[in-house]
Enzyme design. Structure first.
Site, mmCIF file in Angstrom:
data_model
loop_
_atom_site.group_PDB
_atom_site.id
_atom_site.type_symbol
_atom_site.label_atom_id
_atom_site.label_comp_id
_atom_site.label_asym_id
_atom_site.label_seq_id
_atom_site.Cartn_x
_atom_site.Cartn_y
_atom_site.Cartn_z
ATOM 1 N N THR A 1 0.937 23.267 69.845
ATOM 2 C CA THR A 1 0.156 24.022 69.137
ATOM 3 C C THR A 1 -1.308 23.550 69.189
ATOM 4 O OG1 THR A 1 0.763 22.685 67.146
ATOM 5 C CG2 THR A 1 2.080 24.600 67.481
ATOM 6 N N ASP A 2 -1.503 22.342 69.114
ATOM 7 C CA ASP A 2 -2.953 21.885 69.250
ATOM 8 C C ASP A 2 -3.777 22.630 70.041
ATOM 9 O OD1 ASP A 2 -2.003 20.101 67.341
ATOM 10 O OD2 ASP A 2 -1.891 18.335 68.995
ATOM 11 N N THR B 1 5.378 19.769 70.582
ATOM 12 C CA THR B 1 6.199 19.462 69.761
ATOM 13 C C THR B 1 7.525 20.039 69.644
ATOM 14 O OG1 THR B 1 4.490 18.973 67.995
ATOM 15 C CG2 THR B 1 6.701 19.486 67.046
ATOM 16 N N SER C 1 0.155 19.005 74.302
ATOM 17 C CA SER C 1 -0.854 20.028 74.668
ATOM 18 C C SER C 1 -2.256 19.385 74.772
ATOM 19 C CB SER C 1 -1.061 21.279 73.730
ATOM 20 O OG SER C 1 -1.324 21.116 72.493
HETATM 21 N N1 ASP Z 1 0.682 17.465 69.660
HETATM 22 C C1 ASP Z 1 1.429 18.611 69.765
HETATM 23 C C2 ASP Z 1 0.827 19.348 70.844
HETATM 24 O O1 ASP Z 1 0.008 20.144 70.724
HETATM 25 C C3 ASP Z 1 1.678 19.289 68.460
HETATM 26 C C4 ASP Z 1 2.497 20.629 68.530
HETATM 27 O O2 ASP Z 1 2.968 21.109 69.401
HETATM 28 O O3 ASP Z 1 2.766 21.173 67.295
HETATM 29 O O4 ASP Z 1 1.564 19.079 71.922
#
Ligand code: ASP
Length: 330
Positions: A86-87, A13, A55
């Site tokens: 973050t995922d 993100t 991710s």
């Molecule tokens: N879908 C995103 C990822 O994990 C979520 C994030 O980065 O907060 O790449």
């Protein structure tokens, strides 16, 4: 002496932009750094755009890729900052904690819940806090820096899907807080004179989360297709009656079975109830106790190629790495 930090960008993100298909990564490593000019005032930074992925699409081959970049550049830098979605960041940070053990140099994962280009974003503060931590001499090993908290890579879990407070440290305190650029460090992680690097993982590791009434065939299907299976059962742990025999038998055949709990806090204690006691007494069945599932899964991937026997696998599983397990039967 100004510190030299290597910034490794992998997407997420933090580097995403709105497209016709929803948020997708596309902002370069250099553009991320330029968006936080204070970083250039802190240290000398080189950057590498390793991946450009959400991710959700990051897995063991990428963990090995991140570890390779750090190993190849280890001597040339004082620390490493990795931007990441973050995922699955908690899995990546746990995996890197096994692939690079005992590093005196900080290896910091960070990311954001809102993209760097948004008016309201946690991207800038998370990046700056990460570089502040990477420039210190007492942050050793793999960690996540996020929303002002520094969490060991083996202890992190994503516990909020939307708010900035995305990560928690599970069954172990977070090691530091970062507030307005100042670091309050409570725990200094251990390190070794030279880090231990690994470059192989066994990806035939599965996870089964039990639901009430789960069919035994589901368990057997996973056991047949895996070298190791982590079973997230209920409460302090146990299995429905019909599943015991399959688990004991497959442990005898050489599969690694790790019992854990789907309850986030306080861990497992299989010996407590009749539904778990016999499993806890089988030396071939392991228990995760206070470890996170993310750590248990990635530790198995790391130890399987190294262990020549089930006894050695059990020994490696229960040997703490970066405080991943505090309670263990040996
Ligand atoms: N879908 C995103 C990822 O994990 C979520 C994030 O980065 O907060 O790449």
């Amino acid at each position: 002496m100004r510190k030299r930090i290597l910034f490794v960008a992998t997407g997420g993100t933090i580097a995403s932009e709105m497209t016709a298909f929803g948020l997708e990564p596309g902002v370069s490593a250099e553009a991320l750094l330029q968006a936080v000019p204070a970083i250039a005032g802190l240290c000398d930074v080189d950057s590498e755009q390793l991946y450009d992925l959400d991710s959700t699409d990051i897995g063991p081959e990428h963990w090995l890729g991140i570890a390779r970049v750090i190993r190849e550049n280890y001597a040339g830098y004082d620390g490493f900052v990795i931007s990441h979605g973050t995922d699955t960041m908690a899995y990546s940070a746990a995996a890197l904690s096994y692939l690079i053990q005992g590093s005196v140099k900080p290896i910091i994962f960070t990311g954001a819940q809102k993209p760097i280009g948004f008016d309201t974003t946690d991207s800038r503060v998370n990046l700056l806090d990460s570089f502040i931590c990477a420039c210190r001499g007492d942050m050793h090993g793999v960690m996540i820096v996020f929303n002002g908290r520094v969490i060991l890579g083996t202890r992190a879990r994503k516990t909020h899907s939307k708010s900035f407070d995305a990560f928690s440290s599970i069954n172990y305190p977070h090691i530091a807080d970062v507030r307005d650029g100042r670091v309050l460090q409570y725990i200094v992680p251990e390190y070794m004179p030279e880090p231990l690097f690994s470059d192989v993982l066994d990806t035939r590791v599965s996870l089964m989360k039990l639901i009430p009434g789960a069919p035994e065939a589901q368990l057997e299907w996973l056991l047949q297709r895996s070298d190791a299976l982590v079973i997230e059962s209920f409460g302090v742990g146990g299995l429905p009656k019909g599943m015991h025999e399959a688990v004991h038998a497959s442990a005898r055949e050489g599969k690694l079975i790790v019992m854990t709990t789907q309850v986030q806090n306080e861990g497992s204690d299989l010996a407590v109830y009749g539904t778990g006691r016999a499993l806890s007494e089988d030396p071939l069945i392991l228990e995760a106790y206070d470890m996170t599932t993310e750590a248990a899964v990635t530790k198995l991937m790391w130890l399987l190629p190294r262990a020549k026997s089930q006894v050695e696998a059990a020994r490696l599983f229960y040997t703490p790495v970066s405080k991943d397990i505090l309670t263990a039967r040996m």
